[in-house]
Write a protein that holds these residues in place. Structure first.
Motif, PDB file in Angstrom:
ATOM      1  N   SER A   9       0.802  -1.225   0.146  1.00 55.66           N
ATOM      2  CA  SER A   9      -0.110   0.074   0.026  1.00 55.66           C
ATOM      3  C   SER A   9       0.696   1.308   0.048  1.00 55.66           C
ATOM      4  O   SER A   9       0.455   2.465  -0.597  1.00 55.66           O
ATOM      5  CB  SER A   9      -1.006   0.009   1.252  1.00 55.66           C
ATOM      6  N   ARG A  10       2.087   1.408   0.694  1.00 59.65           N
ATOM      7  CA  ARG A  10       2.964   2.317   0.521  1.00 59.65           C
ATOM      8  C   ARG A  10       3.318   2.487  -0.987  1.00 59.65           C
ATOM      9  O   ARG A  10       3.550   3.833  -1.225  1.00 59.65           O
ATOM     10  CB  ARG A  10       4.159   2.269   1.469  1.00 59.65           C
ATOM     11  N   ALA A  12       1.910   1.784  -3.829  1.00 61.43           N
ATOM     12  CA  ALA A  12       0.654   2.160  -4.319  1.00 61.43           C
ATOM     13  C   ALA A  12       0.238   3.812  -4.198  1.00 61.43           C
ATOM     14  O   ALA A  12      -0.642   4.246  -4.742  1.00 61.43           O
ATOM     15  CB  ALA A  12      -0.727   1.380  -4.074  1.00 61.43           C
ATOM     16  N   THR A  13       0.438   4.377  -2.877  1.00 63.40           N
ATOM     17  CA  THR A  13       0.291   5.662  -2.421  1.00 63.40           C
ATOM     18  C   THR A  13       1.529   6.627  -2.643  1.00 63.40           C
ATOM     19  O   THR A  13       1.419   7.683  -2.114  1.00 63.40           O
ATOM     20  CB  THR A  13      -0.311   5.779  -1.022  1.00 63.40           C
ATOM     21  N   ALA A  18      -1.160   4.041   3.450  1.00 56.60           N
ATOM     22  CA  ALA A  18      -2.513   4.153   3.725  1.00 56.60           C
ATOM     23  C   ALA A  18      -3.328   5.095   4.811  1.00 56.60           C
ATOM     24  O   ALA A  18      -2.478   4.950   5.740  1.00 56.60           O
ATOM     25  CB  ALA A  18      -3.246   2.721   3.658  1.00 56.60           C
ATOM     26  N   ARG A  39       0.375   5.360   6.589  1.00 56.74           N
ATOM     27  CA  ARG A  39       0.753   6.552   6.542  1.00 56.74           C
ATOM     28  C   ARG A  39       1.087   7.192   7.887  1.00 56.74           C
ATOM     29  O   ARG A  39       0.621   6.645   8.934  1.00 56.74           O
ATOM     30  CB  ARG A  39       0.324   7.844   5.798  1.00 56.74           C
ATOM     31  N   PRO A 107      -6.343  -0.650  -6.846  1.00 61.23           N
ATOM     32  CA  PRO A 107      -5.354   0.244  -6.539  1.00 61.23           C
ATOM     33  C   PRO A 107      -5.482   1.697  -6.700  1.00 61.23           C
ATOM     34  O   PRO A 107      -5.034   2.744  -5.834  1.00 61.23           O
ATOM     35  CB  PRO A 107      -4.261  -0.222  -7.472  1.00 61.23           C
ATOM     36  N   ASP A 108      -6.110   2.203  -7.765  1.00 60.94           N
ATOM     37  CA  ASP A 108      -6.283   3.438  -7.976  1.00 60.94           C
ATOM     38  C   ASP A 108      -7.326   4.178  -7.093  1.00 60.94           C
ATOM     39  O   ASP A 108      -7.177   5.331  -6.422  1.00 60.94           O
ATOM     40  CB  ASP A 108      -6.949   3.747  -9.531  1.00 60.94           C
ATOM     41  N   THR A 111      -5.707   4.743  -3.449  1.00 59.13           N
ATOM     42  CA  THR A 111      -4.770   5.897  -3.451  1.00 59.13           C
ATOM     43  C   THR A 111      -5.608   7.332  -3.240  1.00 59.13           C
ATOM     44  O   THR A 111      -5.079   8.234  -3.260  1.00 59.13           O
ATOM     45  CB  THR A 111      -3.890   6.111  -4.846  1.00 59.13           C
ATOM     46  N   ARG A 112      -6.751   7.139  -3.685  1.00 56.78           N
ATOM     47  CA  ARG A 112      -8.024   8.602  -3.556  1.00 56.78           C
ATOM     48  C   ARG A 112      -8.845   8.288  -2.509  1.00 56.78           C
ATOM     49  O   ARG A 112     -10.158   8.426  -2.935  1.00 56.78           O
ATOM     50  CB  ARG A 112      -8.290   8.991  -4.900  1.00 56.78           C
TER      51      ARG A 112
END
Length: 126
Positions: A9-10, A12-13, A18, A39, A107-108, A111-112
């Protein structure tokens, strides 16, 4: 010692991590990976029961000011009455789902966070 590249996840961001992680499995490695992917000032929700005394990456929790929350969930004896309310149309959990996406789009979407209000349901194979 060189720093390793972000994974999971890190990565992907963009390395930030996250906002929220959730472990519903109750596995020590899954829990640690969930915490590791957060995060700074992120929140981890532990739903799955962990075995015995489980070590957590507390150094990371403290250094990154992470929040860990436990959620017991609902007792199994309360399921039948809840399901009856759903069947009767009194509770309508489907109204919480505002969009559905395929696994390739996850994944997209991850990230949002907050880009789409409500609940996004990920449907593999869609």
């Amino acid at each position: 010692m060189p720093r390793s590249r972000p994974r999971g996840s890190r990565a992907a961001t963009g390395g930030g991590g996250a906002d929220v992680s959730l472990d519903a499995l109750g596995d020590a490695a899954t829990c640690a990976a969930s915490i590791g992917g957060l995060r700074r000032r992120g929140r981890h929700v532990q739903v799955g029961l962990l075995p015995g005394e489980t070590a957590l990456p507390m150094g990371r929790v403290i250094a990154h000011e992470l929040e860990i929350v436990g959620s017991h969930g609902m007792a199994a004896h309360a399921y039948p009455p809840m399901l009856e309310l759903i069947a009767a149309g009194v509770l309508r959990p489907g109204l919480l789902v505002t969009r559905t996406i395929g696994l390739d789009d996850a994944p997209d979407a991850l990230t949002r966070p907050g880009a789409h209000p409500g609940v996004t349901m990920i449907i593999p194979g869609r």
